[in-house]
Design an enzyme around this catalytic site. Structure first.
Site, mmCIF file in Angstrom:
data_model
loop_
_atom_site.group_PDB
_atom_site.id
_atom_site.type_symbol
_atom_site.label_atom_id
_atom_site.label_comp_id
_atom_site.label_asym_id
_atom_site.label_seq_id
_atom_site.Cartn_x
_atom_site.Cartn_y
_atom_site.Cartn_z
ATOM 1 N N SER A 67 -5.389 6.857 8.573
ATOM 2 C CA SER A 67 -4.912 8.072 7.901
ATOM 3 C C SER A 67 -3.690 8.604 8.634
ATOM 4 C CB SER A 67 -5.995 9.143 7.904
ATOM 5 O OG SER A 67 -5.394 10.389 7.594
ATOM 6 N N HIS B 54 -3.724 5.240 4.356
ATOM 7 C CA HIS B 54 -4.466 6.334 3.714
ATOM 8 C C HIS B 54 -3.658 7.628 3.846
ATOM 9 C CE1 HIS B 54 -8.285 8.246 2.399
ATOM 10 N NE2 HIS B 54 -7.998 9.217 3.251
ATOM 11 N N ASP C 9 -3.578 11.626 3.075
ATOM 12 C CA ASP C 9 -4.442 12.779 2.815
ATOM 13 C C ASP C 9 -3.642 13.953 2.266
ATOM 14 O OD1 ASP C 9 -7.132 12.005 3.588
ATOM 15 O OD2 ASP C 9 -6.308 11.768 5.614
ATOM 16 N N MET D 146 -3.568 17.627 0.823
ATOM 17 C CA MET D 146 -4.381 18.854 0.882
ATOM 18 C C MET D 146 -3.568 20.042 0.381
ATOM 19 S SD MET D 146 -6.126 18.417 4.613
ATOM 20 C CE MET D 146 -6.812 16.843 5.158
ATOM 21 N N HIS E 261 -5.568 10.085 -1.163
ATOM 22 C CA HIS E 261 -6.802 10.878 -1.230
ATOM 23 C C HIS E 261 -6.413 12.314 -1.565
ATOM 24 C CE1 HIS E 261 -10.463 12.528 1.293
ATOM 25 N NE2 HIS E 261 -10.570 12.806 0.007
ATOM 26 N N MET F 140 -7.136 15.966 -2.023
ATOM 27 C CA MET F 140 -8.054 17.080 -1.746
ATOM 28 C C MET F 140 -7.389 18.324 -2.329
ATOM 29 S SD MET F 140 -9.079 15.808 2.051
ATOM 30 C CE MET F 140 -7.645 14.724 2.086
ATOM 31 N N MET G 1 -17.324 11.092 2.130
ATOM 32 C CA MET G 1 -16.771 11.918 3.216
ATOM 33 C C MET G 1 -17.830 12.052 4.303
ATOM 34 S SD MET G 1 -13.709 12.552 2.285
ATOM 35 C CE MET G 1 -13.359 13.478 3.780
ATOM 36 N N ASP H 254 -14.798 8.130 5.192
ATOM 37 C CA ASP H 254 -13.633 8.891 5.637
ATOM 38 C C ASP H 254 -14.082 10.074 6.491
ATOM 39 O OD1 ASP H 254 -11.194 10.079 5.923
ATOM 40 O OD2 ASP H 254 -10.856 10.463 3.788
HETATM 41 C C1 DX5 Z 1 -10.254 14.594 6.253
HETATM 42 C C2 DX5 Z 1 -9.384 13.444 5.821
HETATM 43 C C3 DX5 Z 1 -9.557 12.226 6.675
HETATM 44 C C4 DX5 Z 1 -9.170 12.452 8.095
HETATM 45 C C5 DX5 Z 1 -9.739 11.404 8.971
HETATM 46 O O1 DX5 Z 1 -10.136 15.630 5.361
HETATM 47 O O2 DX5 Z 1 -9.691 13.073 4.495
HETATM 48 O O3 DX5 Z 1 -8.863 11.130 6.133
HETATM 49 O O4 DX5 Z 1 -7.806 12.480 8.297
HETATM 50 O O5 DX5 Z 1 -9.388 11.728 10.269
HETATM 51 P P1 DX5 Z 1 -10.335 11.363 11.502
HETATM 52 O O6 DX5 Z 1 -10.463 9.878 11.523
HETATM 53 O O7 DX5 Z 1 -9.592 11.922 12.663
HETATM 54 O O8 DX5 Z 1 -11.653 12.033 11.251
HETATM 55 ZN ZN ZN Z 2 -8.907 11.100 3.602
#
Ligand code: DX5
Ligand code: ZN
Length: 230
Positions: free
Chosen positions: A9, A34, A36, A38, A67, A69, A138, A174
């Site tokens: 990620s 990956h 993320d 948000m 991904h 969110m 998750m 994840d």
């Molecule tokens: C959390 C994200 C993950 C996160 C994983 O909301 O979706 O992808 O970045 O990070 P680590 O591996 O540090 O938990």
């Molecule tokens: Zn993620």
């Protein structure tokens, strides 16, 4: 079941250097990248949007795994597909019409992923199995990297693996994945492991071999957990 894939990620990478970070992790063995996304609404943190995905696309040669969110999801699907996302994952909890959302993702030509928060059960997945390419379990509450792995999700992964059977649907996990937590998740049936901190920790684009060491450590621990050779 397919080979275990490691999807770093870039939430844990250097935000001033995304292109070089993507090239570095791929050169060091990452299977997917990956991303993320948000929105500060569905989750309590804001990261980046489609313009950033488009900017890094030329630096990602493998699979750009996006991904989302965010809520709502539907108004942004075309933009992320247009930015070059290979997989677009939406949360079951992000709105009332996940079936419509998954249809809309597939209609763009992208692969469709369905993410489940730690407090969400798997029963709805049974009704969506034929329209998804991936389920993302998750193993932290989404929003931040560097959180602790939630062990109760192992049973959920195992139940999903039984439900999926031999359908071509990945189980991605994840959050909180390290060489210590990966074996249990892989043994339960996860085949795509997202890892942020555990991949980027200690490395940089000037010391990318650390990324390689970290990726290999997670991969071989997971392969042992799943009873396979790395
Ligand atoms: C959390 C994200 C993950 C996160 C994983 O909301 O979706 O992808 O970045 O990070 P680590 O591996 O540090 O938990
Ligand atoms: Zn993620």
């Amino acid at each position: 079941m397919s080979q275990i894939k490691i999807a770093p990620s870039i939430l844990s990478s250097d935000f001033a250097n995304f292109g070089a970070e993507c090239r570095a992790i791929e050169a060091e063995g990452a299977d997917w990248v990956h991303v993320d996304v948000m929105d500060g609404h569905f989750v309590p943190n804001i990261t980046f949007g489609p313009a950033m995905c488009k900017a890094i696309r030329p630096h990602v040669r493998t699979v750009m795994d996006v991904h989302l969110m965010i809520a709502p999801v539907d108004p942004y699907i075309e933009a992320f597909a247009g930015a070059g996302a290979d997989i677009i994952t939406a949360h079951l909890e992000a709105g009332p019409h996940i079936h419509r959302t998954l249809q809309a993702i597939r209609a763009t030509g992208a692969k469709a992923g369905l993410a489940l928060n730690p407090g969400t059960g798997i029963e709805p997945v049974a009704h969506l199995l034929d329209m998804i390419d991936l389920v993302c379990v998750m193993t932290v509450n989404p929003g931040f990297g560097g959180q602790a792995f939630i062990d109760s999700q192992i049973a959920k992964i195992a139940a999903l693996r039984r439900m999926i059977g031999d359908r071509p649907v990945h189980i991605e996990i994840d959050g909180g994945i390290t060489a210590e937590t990966a074996p249990r998740a892989a043994a339960a049936g996860a085949d795509v492991l997202v890892a942020g901190s555990a991949v980027f920790r200690g490395g940089s684009v000037d010391a990318p071999h650390v990324y390689g060491d970290n990726i290999r450590a997670i991969r071989s621990a997971a392969a042992k957990g799943a009873g396979r050779m790395a």
